[in-house]
Motif scaffolding. Structure first.
Motif, PDB file in Angstrom:
ATOM      1  N   SER A 149     -27.818   8.886  43.946  1.00  0.00           N
ATOM      2  CA  SER A 149     -26.535   8.559  44.613  1.00  0.00           C
ATOM      3  C   SER A 149     -25.786   7.547  44.719  1.00  0.00           C
ATOM      4  CB  SER A 149     -26.583   8.608  45.767  1.00  0.00           C
ATOM      5  OG  SER A 149     -26.750   7.852  47.132  1.00  0.00           O
ATOM      6  N   PHE A 150     -26.913   6.339  44.694  1.00  0.00           N
ATOM      7  CA  PHE A 150     -26.863   4.908  44.166  1.00  0.00           C
ATOM      8  C   PHE A 150     -26.655   4.763  42.762  1.00  0.00           C
ATOM      9  CE2 PHE A 150     -28.825   4.851  48.552  1.00  0.00           C
ATOM     10  CZ  PHE A 150     -27.819   3.865  49.011  1.00  0.00           C
ATOM     11  N   THR A 151     -26.622   5.381  42.137  1.00  0.00           N
ATOM     12  CA  THR A 151     -26.430   5.372  40.766  1.00  0.00           C
ATOM     13  C   THR A 151     -24.674   5.730  40.312  1.00  0.00           C
ATOM     14  OG1 THR A 151     -26.089   7.841  40.302  1.00  0.00           O
ATOM     15  CG2 THR A 151     -27.598   6.245  39.278  1.00  0.00           C
ATOM     16  N   ALA A 152     -23.539   5.556  41.612  1.00  0.00           N
ATOM     17  CA  ALA A 152     -22.522   5.881  42.025  1.00  0.00           C
ATOM     18  C   ALA A 152     -22.492   4.297  40.922  1.00  0.00           C
ATOM     19  CB  ALA A 152     -22.251   6.350  43.257  1.00  0.00           C
ATOM     20  N   PRO A 153     -22.631   2.977  41.832  1.00  0.00           N
ATOM     21  CA  PRO A 153     -21.832   2.394  41.494  1.00  0.00           C
ATOM     22  C   PRO A 153     -21.665   1.515  39.850  1.00  0.00           C
ATOM     23  CG  PRO A 153     -23.334   1.709  43.673  1.00  0.00           C
ATOM     24  CD  PRO A 153     -23.293   3.251  43.324  1.00  0.00           C
ATOM     25  N   MET A 154     -23.102   1.783  39.728  1.00  0.00           N
ATOM     26  CA  MET A 154     -23.369   1.614  37.884  1.00  0.00           C
ATOM     27  C   MET A 154     -22.403   2.552  37.210  1.00  0.00           C
ATOM     28  SD  MET A 154     -26.764   2.453  38.634  1.00  0.00           S
ATOM     29  CE  MET A 154     -27.724   1.256  40.396  1.00  0.00           C
ATOM     30  N   PHE A 155     -21.843   3.218  37.572  1.00  0.00           N
ATOM     31  CA  PHE A 155     -20.980   4.102  36.820  1.00  0.00           C
ATOM     32  C   PHE A 155     -19.269   3.543  37.112  1.00  0.00           C
ATOM     33  CE2 PHE A 155     -23.888   7.824  37.347  1.00  0.00           C
ATOM     34  CZ  PHE A 155     -23.446   8.613  35.972  1.00  0.00           C
ATOM     35  N   THR A 156     -18.970   3.027  38.659  1.00  0.00           N
ATOM     36  CA  THR A 156     -17.433   2.638  39.156  1.00  0.00           C
ATOM     37  C   THR A 156     -17.509   1.445  38.250  1.00  0.00           C
ATOM     38  OG1 THR A 156     -17.975   3.683  41.085  1.00  0.00           O
ATOM     39  CG2 THR A 156     -16.978   1.893  41.433  1.00  0.00           C
ATOM     40  N   THR A 157     -18.771   0.544  38.415  1.00  0.00           N
ATOM     41  CA  THR A 157     -18.853  -0.538  37.066  1.00  0.00           C
ATOM     42  C   THR A 157     -18.155  -0.114  35.294  1.00  0.00           C
ATOM     43  OG1 THR A 157     -20.144  -1.565  38.444  1.00  0.00           O
ATOM     44  CG2 THR A 157     -19.275  -3.072  36.007  1.00  0.00           C
ATOM     45  N   VAL A 158     -18.475   0.865  35.114  1.00  0.00           N
ATOM     46  CA  VAL A 158     -18.463   1.329  33.999  1.00  0.00           C
ATOM     47  C   VAL A 158     -17.111   1.667  33.990  1.00  0.00           C
ATOM     48  CG1 VAL A 158     -18.767   3.416  31.693  1.00  0.00           C
ATOM     49  CG2 VAL A 158     -20.740   1.813  33.093  1.00  0.00           C
TER      50      VAL A 158
ATOM     51  N   SER B 186     -26.321  -5.372  31.484  1.00  0.00           N
ATOM     52  CA  SER B 186     -27.907  -5.471  31.316  1.00  0.00           C
ATOM     53  C   SER B 186     -28.206  -4.450  32.947  1.00  0.00           C
ATOM     54  CB  SER B 186     -28.436  -6.371  31.543  1.00  0.00           C
ATOM     55  OG  SER B 186     -28.385  -7.333  29.927  1.00  0.00           O
ATOM     56  N   ALA B 187     -27.880  -5.021  34.193  1.00  0.00           N
ATOM     57  CA  ALA B 187     -28.156  -4.502  35.319  1.00  0.00           C
ATOM     58  C   ALA B 187     -27.598  -3.005  35.303  1.00  0.00           C
ATOM     59  CB  ALA B 187     -27.591  -5.286  36.053  1.00  0.00           C
ATOM     60  N   ILE B 188     -26.639  -2.906  34.239  1.00  0.00           N
ATOM     61  CA  ILE B 188     -26.254  -0.590  34.450  1.00  0.00           C
ATOM     62  C   ILE B 188     -26.934  -0.328  33.494  1.00  0.00           C
ATOM     63  CG2 ILE B 188     -24.423   0.536  33.284  1.00  0.00           C
ATOM     64  CD1 ILE B 188     -22.679  -1.891  34.351  1.00  0.00           C
ATOM     65  N   VAL B 189     -27.603  -0.695  32.565  1.00  0.00           N
ATOM     66  CA  VAL B 189     -28.393  -0.198  32.260  1.00  0.00           C
ATOM     67  C   VAL B 189     -29.802  -0.214  32.963  1.00  0.00           C
ATOM     68  CG1 VAL B 189     -29.745  -0.409  29.649  1.00  0.00           C
ATOM     69  CG2 VAL B 189     -27.501  -0.857  29.952  1.00  0.00           C
ATOM     70  N   VAL B 190     -30.765  -0.933  33.049  1.00  0.00           N
ATOM     71  CA  VAL B 190     -31.474  -1.125  34.207  1.00  0.00           C
ATOM     72  C   VAL B 190     -31.228  -0.151  34.926  1.00  0.00           C
ATOM     73  CG1 VAL B 190     -32.587  -2.196  35.159  1.00  0.00           C
ATOM     74  CG2 VAL B 190     -32.305  -3.561  33.412  1.00  0.00           C
ATOM     75  N   GLY B 191     -30.047   0.140  35.729  1.00  0.00           N
ATOM     76  CA  GLY B 191     -30.141   0.747  36.884  1.00  0.00           C
ATOM     77  C   GLY B 191     -29.654   2.354  36.343  1.00  0.00           C
ATOM     78  N   PHE B 192     -29.664   3.228  35.032  1.00  0.00           N
ATOM     79  CA  PHE B 192     -29.896   4.035  34.348  1.00  0.00           C
ATOM     80  C   PHE B 192     -31.062   4.364  34.093  1.00  0.00           C
ATOM     81  CE2 PHE B 192     -24.888   3.645  33.784  1.00  0.00           C
ATOM     82  CZ  PHE B 192     -24.845   4.900  34.318  1.00  0.00           C
ATOM     83  N   VAL B 193     -31.446   3.196  33.849  1.00  0.00           N
ATOM     84  CA  VAL B 193     -33.068   3.654  32.949  1.00  0.00           C
ATOM     85  C   VAL B 193     -34.288   4.270  34.320  1.00  0.00           C
ATOM     86  CG1 VAL B 193     -35.189   2.422  32.554  1.00  0.00           C
ATOM     87  CG2 VAL B 193     -32.981   2.056  31.167  1.00  0.00           C
ATOM     88  N   GLY B 194     -33.630   3.829  36.137  1.00  0.00           N
ATOM     89  CA  GLY B 194     -34.106   4.208  36.700  1.00  0.00           C
ATOM     90  C   GLY B 194     -33.789   4.976  37.525  1.00  0.00           C
ATOM     91  N   ALA B 195     -32.923   6.247  36.620  1.00  0.00           N
ATOM     92  CA  ALA B 195     -32.252   7.598  37.189  1.00  0.00           C
ATOM     93  C   ALA B 195     -33.349   8.189  35.932  1.00  0.00           C
ATOM     94  CB  ALA B 195     -30.520   7.873  37.040  1.00  0.00           C
TER      95      ALA B 195
END
Length: 319
Positions: free
Chosen positions: A111-120, A136-145
């Motif tokens: 659920s915490f990937t939502a802020p990355m989607f929001t930023t995009v 870069s932080a967004i890409v890293v976050g999606f790597v975590g997913a």
């Protein structure tokens, strides 16, 4: 007791007040997710029916506040309310399905990937500028997913897909709320959400409807209470301090969910979930840090421009 707590809170600095309210919200939402998981996975209630009960009893809990606010509390109707409701319902159904079919720690981490989607999405829907560090932080976050999902390595089940759909629709919903907040009062946004959600969520619930055993009704009502109290605590958090500051404390839901999943469902997060959650959490915290820094720079620019020329328009377009 309540008055003593209010007095104690007033003596604290606003950022600390905001942090405390967000921690309270995180505890309430984690308890709500635990209750949803128990009702759906242990007691056999369908996720769609649980979603309806949560919003229905949440609406009943809000009725006294709505009566007190009167017609003025609704403001004027905005077509975006319906759009938000349709998007939000899709996200809510997906979220409840994910909670019902995934370990609590896994559904919470995704659920915490939502802020990355929001930023995009903010780039395309609101025209916001996002620079290299946040990308870069967004890409890293999606790597975590991806670490949690492990597509191609393990079967991608429906619960994980639902969790990602819930995160994406939550991001769209956040953008719509940002658009609404430019012209509509916060209470009206919450009220219209409840008025739309209740009848629209009833439709999918009717297709899977089964009357719960009478012993479950206190817990069903509790879903609405926990959800409403959680939103109230979150609202107070945003009122006390800047959202980019207090949202960092929302990540406390990750360890809380892990503990509750272990205590109530004997769920041990695997090493991939832990690693992915750490990556997503770190990425989200960095995005929040960068947004807070940008907000401070904008505020300083506005203050400087106003001091130089009080008649000048607000550089953020609000003058």
């Amino acid at each position: 007791m309540k008055h003593r707590f209010d007095r104690w809170m007033r003596d604290l600095a606003p950022p600390i007040q905001g942090a405390i309210w967000m921690l309270i919200a995180a505890i309430l939402f984690s308890a709500l997710n635990t209750l949803i998981r128990w009702l759906t996975s242990e007691m056999g209630m369908h996720a769609f029916q649980a979603a309806f009960f949560r919003i229905f009893f949440g609406l009943l809990f809000m009725v006294p506040l709505m009566v007190r606010a009167g017609r003025a509390g609704l403001g004027r109707h905005n077509p975006l309310y319906l759009r938000r409701a349709l998007i939000g319902i899709a996200g809510m159904l997906a979220s409840f399905y994910a909670i019902a079919h995934l370990p609590l720690a896994t559904s919470t981490a995704l659920s915490f990937t939502a802020p990355m989607f929001t930023t995009v999405l903010a780039v395309f829907m609101l025209g916001e500028q996002v620079r290299l560090r946040r990308w870069s932080a967004i890409v890293v976050g999606f790597v975590g997913a991806i670490v949690i999902l492990r597509p191609g390595w393990t079967p991608l089940d429906a619960g994980m897909v639902a969790a990602m759909i819930a995160a994406a629709t939550s991001a769209i919903n956040t953008i719509v709320v940002k658009q609404l907040s430019r012209t509509e009062p916060a209470d009206a946004i919450v009220t219209w959400m409840a008025l739309y959600y209740t009848p629209l969520l009833l439709v999918p619930a009717l297709f899977v409807w089964e009357w719960p055993a009478w012993q479950l009704w206190p817990w069903i009502v509790m879903m609405g209470v926990l959800g409403s109290l959680g939103h109230m605590a979150m609202t107070r958090s945003f009122r006390a301090a800047d959202a980019t500051v207090v949202m960092t404390f929302d990540y406390s839901r990750l360890p809380i969910a892990a503990v509750l999943g272990l205590v109530f469902f004997s769920e041990w997060p695997d090493e991939y979930t832990v690693l992915g959650a750490v990556i997503i959490g770190g990425s989200g915290l960095y995005i929040a840090h960068r947004e807070a820094k940008v907000s401070r720079i904008r505020a300083a620019t506005t203050a400087t421009a106003t001091a130089a020329d009080p008649a000048a328009p607000d550089p953020r377009g609000r003058g």
